[in-house]
Design a protein around this motif. Structure first.
Motif, PDB file in Angstrom:
ATOM      1  N   GLY A   1       0.837  -1.203   0.000  1.00  0.00           N
ATOM      2  CA  GLY A   1       0.000   0.000   0.000  1.00  0.00           C
ATOM      3  C   GLY A   1       0.872   1.252   0.000  1.00  0.00           C
ATOM      4  O   GLY A   1       2.094   1.183   0.131  1.00  0.00           O
ATOM      5  N   ASP A   2       0.219   2.415  -0.108  1.00  0.00           N
ATOM      6  CA  ASP A   2       0.983   3.671  -0.219  1.00  0.00           C
ATOM      7  C   ASP A   2       1.712   4.037   1.059  1.00  0.00           C
ATOM      8  O   ASP A   2       2.820   4.559   1.029  1.00  0.00           O
ATOM      9  CB  ASP A   2       0.019   4.834  -0.547  1.00  0.00           C
ATOM     10  CG  ASP A   2      -0.774   4.546  -1.797  1.00  0.00           C
ATOM     11  OD1 ASP A   2      -0.147   4.450  -2.861  1.00  0.00           O
ATOM     12  OD2 ASP A   2      -2.009   4.400  -1.704  1.00  0.00           O
ATOM     13  N   PHE A   3       1.053   3.812   2.218  1.00  0.00           N
ATOM     14  CA  PHE A   3       1.597   4.313   3.484  1.00  0.00           C
ATOM     15  C   PHE A   3       1.568   3.224   4.549  1.00  0.00           C
ATOM     16  O   PHE A   3       0.566   2.534   4.715  1.00  0.00           O
ATOM     17  CB  PHE A   3       0.763   5.506   3.981  1.00  0.00           C
ATOM     18  CG  PHE A   3       0.639   6.624   2.974  1.00  0.00           C
ATOM     19  CD1 PHE A   3       1.721   7.463   2.702  1.00  0.00           C
ATOM     20  CD2 PHE A   3      -0.554   6.830   2.288  1.00  0.00           C
ATOM     21  CE1 PHE A   3       1.610   8.495   1.770  1.00  0.00           C
ATOM     22  CE2 PHE A   3      -0.677   7.853   1.355  1.00  0.00           C
ATOM     23  CZ  PHE A   3       0.412   8.689   1.095  1.00  0.00           C
ATOM     24  N   ARG A   4       2.678   3.094   5.275  1.00  0.00           N
ATOM     25  CA  ARG A   4       2.746   2.156   6.404  1.00  0.00           C
ATOM     26  C   ARG A   4       3.246   2.926   7.608  1.00  0.00           C
ATOM     27  O   ARG A   4       4.346   3.477   7.586  1.00  0.00           O
ATOM     28  CB  ARG A   4       3.733   1.005   6.136  1.00  0.00           C
ATOM     29  CG  ARG A   4       3.235  -0.018   5.156  1.00  0.00           C
ATOM     30  CD  ARG A   4       3.561   0.313   3.733  1.00  0.00           C
ATOM     31  NE  ARG A   4       4.986   0.400   3.458  1.00  0.00           N
ATOM     32  CZ  ARG A   4       5.483   0.938   2.355  1.00  0.00           C
ATOM     33  NH1 ARG A   4       4.690   1.463   1.442  1.00  0.00           N
ATOM     34  NH2 ARG A   4       6.776   0.969   2.168  1.00  0.00           N
ATOM     35  N   VAL A   5       2.431   2.960   8.661  1.00  0.00           N
ATOM     36  CA  VAL A   5       2.774   3.723   9.859  1.00  0.00           C
ATOM     37  C   VAL A   5       3.235   2.750  10.945  1.00  0.00           C
ATOM     38  O   VAL A   5       2.448   1.932  11.429  1.00  0.00           O
ATOM     39  CB  VAL A   5       1.547   4.517  10.362  1.00  0.00           C
ATOM     40  CG1 VAL A   5       1.913   5.325  11.603  1.00  0.00           C
ATOM     41  CG2 VAL A   5       1.009   5.422   9.252  1.00  0.00           C
ATOM     42  N   ALA A   6       4.512   2.827  11.316  1.00  0.00           N
ATOM     43  CA  ALA A   6       5.045   2.001  12.395  1.00  0.00           C
ATOM     44  C   ALA A   6       4.954   2.758  13.713  1.00  0.00           C
ATOM     45  O   ALA A   6       4.869   3.994  13.726  1.00  0.00           O
ATOM     46  CB  ALA A   6       6.498   1.625  12.101  1.00  0.00           C
ATOM     47  N   THR A   7       4.975   2.021  14.832  1.00  0.00           N
ATOM     48  CA  THR A   7       5.027   2.633  16.161  1.00  0.00           C
ATOM     49  C   THR A   7       6.192   2.008  16.928  1.00  0.00           C
ATOM     50  O   THR A   7       6.839   1.075  16.430  1.00  0.00           O
ATOM     51  CB  THR A   7       3.738   2.358  16.963  1.00  0.00           C
ATOM     52  OG1 THR A   7       3.727   0.975  17.355  1.00  0.00           O
ATOM     53  CG2 THR A   7       2.492   2.659  16.154  1.00  0.00           C
ATOM     54  N   GLU A   8       6.409   2.475  18.159  1.00  0.00           N
ATOM     55  CA  GLU A   8       7.506   1.904  18.961  1.00  0.00           C
ATOM     56  C   GLU A   8       7.267   0.427  19.279  1.00  0.00           C
ATOM     57  O   GLU A   8       8.184  -0.300  19.662  1.00  0.00           O
ATOM     58  CB  GLU A   8       7.705   2.723  20.256  1.00  0.00           C
ATOM     59  CG  GLU A   8       6.654   2.524  21.336  1.00  0.00           C
ATOM     60  CD  GLU A   8       5.309   3.209  21.069  1.00  0.00           C
ATOM     61  OE1 GLU A   8       4.391   3.018  21.888  1.00  0.00           O
ATOM     62  OE2 GLU A   8       5.159   3.932  20.040  1.00  0.00           O
ATOM     63  N   LYS A   9       6.028  -0.071  19.067  1.00  0.00           N
ATOM     64  CA  LYS A   9       5.727  -1.482  19.355  1.00  0.00           C
ATOM     65  C   LYS A   9       5.823  -2.375  18.105  1.00  0.00           C
ATOM     66  O   LYS A   9       5.577  -3.567  18.176  1.00  0.00           O
ATOM     67  CB  LYS A   9       4.311  -1.595  19.931  1.00  0.00           C
ATOM     68  CG  LYS A   9       4.090  -0.822  21.237  1.00  0.00           C
ATOM     69  CD  LYS A   9       4.071  -1.763  22.415  1.00  0.00           C
ATOM     70  CE  LYS A   9       4.174  -1.063  23.756  1.00  0.00           C
ATOM     71  NZ  LYS A   9       3.139  -0.059  24.010  1.00  0.00           N
ATOM     72  N   THR A  10       6.114  -1.778  16.959  1.00  0.00           N
ATOM     73  CA  THR A  10       6.151  -2.580  15.729  1.00  0.00           C
ATOM     74  C   THR A  10       7.327  -3.559  15.774  1.00  0.00           C
ATOM     75  O   THR A  10       8.431  -3.202  16.166  1.00  0.00           O
ATOM     76  CB  THR A  10       6.290  -1.666  14.493  1.00  0.00           C
ATOM     77  OG1 THR A  10       5.190  -0.761  14.484  1.00  0.00           O
ATOM     78  CG2 THR A  10       6.270  -2.483  13.204  1.00  0.00           C
ATOM     79  N   LEU A  11       7.027  -4.791  15.378  1.00  0.00           N
ATOM     80  CA  LEU A  11       8.077  -5.810  15.241  1.00  0.00           C
ATOM     81  C   LEU A  11       7.897  -6.431  13.861  1.00  0.00           C
ATOM     82  O   LEU A  11       6.894  -7.096  13.603  1.00  0.00           O
ATOM     83  CB  LEU A  11       7.930  -6.872  16.327  1.00  0.00           C
ATOM     84  CG  LEU A  11       8.873  -8.082  16.206  1.00  0.00           C
ATOM     85  CD1 LEU A  11      10.316  -7.658  16.376  1.00  0.00           C
ATOM     86  CD2 LEU A  11       8.517  -9.141  17.236  1.00  0.00           C
TER      87      LEU A  11
END
Length: 386
Positions: free
Chosen positions: A154-164
């Motif tokens: 997809g166009d956009f992927r938003v990671a956070t501090e919990k993304t693994l």
């Protein structure tokens, strides 16, 4: 709760009453499980998809894949839906992958739906990659395998501090599929080859610094971010990017920390530019640094056949478009279902958990070019078609 527990307190009732209670109990237990596995909602300008199997880390099964695909196609046609948001329920995982255990069981039993699973999963991956409207994934929590497939194209992927993030397939006798042959070789340098062959995990901000995510946001800001996206009036990609950029810029967590692999990137680029797995192994042995030896140890645990198939998949995928890659990967998926290592990997890692797979062939040098070529061969009329 087994039947014995249901029966014990009601043994003084007549059998009719007892049957009623059992039926009611079964209805109750099926009712608590009958939460939909995927929520598909229209909110504001957006179609919002929530993977809703938190206990199973939102892993994908065939019915979820079908529902998502049909709904995406519908929303693509609707003028009032101008944006797609994809997220996972429960906070622990965005999506930990495809339901690999179920796939292995079905593959062993030669069940027909198993071919459909890969066909339909890859068809969904392609639909996301060619989608005509902005597509945003909140890859919060565990994002592996099939979860990467429903986000990364997809166009956009938003990671956070919990993304693994990880593509751990070579440890399971598989290969980094769901379009991995397309997106991995397009990451900076040889990073994608390294991630695909070793299953190395990226966490938090590193998921964005490595190029898997486009943005990084504090997880406690996701709800606000979603509200701001939903408030847009028929947004274009540019409008969506503006909102995401503003959140990304405000997020200071680990902003100045270098990318976790930064000091190793020159080495990774030279080790993984080799055209055979044997050469990569030799590069690691010759280097002898703690980091190189750690990667060597990991690769020696992987299925030798998977390593060879995966390296070729990534090399070939680097010059193919997404559609061509998915056709190639479907051939590979069917080769893995015909073979030995996938079932053995699932047994050792997920079922018996003895972490001691007996790969066949057991050594890299026993995986012949003929064997690898066979995996890439056209399936004729059974090839994946779009």
């Amino acid at each position: 709760m087994g039947f014995s527990e249901v029966l014990r307190p009601v043994s003084r009732f007549n059998s009719f009453k007892r049957t009623q209670i059992i039926l009611q109990h079964l209805r109750m237990s099926s009712h608590t499980d009958s939460e939909p596995e995927v929520l598909l909602e229209r909110k504001g300008c957006a179609g919002v998809i929530t993977l809703n199997r938190p206990k199973a880390l939102n892993s994908l099964n065939i019915s979820m894949i079908r529902q998502i695909y049909l709904q995406l196609k519908k929303w693509e046609e609707e003028p009032e839906t101008s944006l797609i948001i994809m997220k996972g329920a429960g906070g622990k995982a965005f999506c930990a992958g495809g339901d690999v255990k179920a796939i292995a069981e079905a593959g062993k039993a030669k069940e027909k739906w198993i071919q459909d699973f890969f066909k339909e999963e890859y068809t969904l991956n392609r639909a996301i990659g060619t989608y005509q409207k902005p597509y945003v994934s909140f890859i919060h929590g565990i994002t592996m395998g099939g979860g990467v497939g429903v986000s990364v194209h997809g166009d956009f992927r938003v990671a956070t501090e919990k993304t693994l993030f990880a593509m751990p397939e070579t440890a399971l006798g598989l290969f980094p599929d769901v379009g991995g042959g397309y997106f991995l070789p397009r990451l900076p340098g040889k990073l994608g080859y390294f991630l695909g062959l070793t299953g190395f995990r990226l966490k938090g901000r590193d998921v964005q610094k490595g190029g898997v995510a486009t943005h990084f946001v504090d997880s406690d800001k996701l709800t606000m971010l979603e509200e701001d996206l939903l408030a847009l009036k028929s947004p274009s990609k540019e409008n969506v990017a503006e909102v995401l950029d503003s959140y990304h810029k405000k997020c200071e967590v680990n902003q100045d920390k270098p990318f976790v692999l930064e000091e190793h990137m020159n080495n990774i680029n030279s080790w993984f530019s080799a055209s055979t797995v044997e050469q990569i192994i030799k590069h690691l042995e010759d280097d002898g640094s703690p980091f190189a030896l750690e990667q060597l140890k990991i690769m020696k645990k992987m299925s030798p056949a998977s390593l060879k198939i995966s390296l070729r998949q990534l090399i070939e995928g680097s010059s193919k478009n997404l559609t061509e890659v998915l056709i190639m990967e479907y051939r590979l998926s069917q080769a893995c279902l015909r073979g030995h290592d996938f079932y053995e990997g699932v047994r050792a890692i997920l079922v018996d958990k003895d972490q001691n797979p007996k790969w066949k062939p057991a050594k890299l040098e026993e995986v012949t070019d003929e064997f690898v070529n066979e995996c890439f061969k056209s399936l004729g009329s059974n090839d994946l078609k779009f």
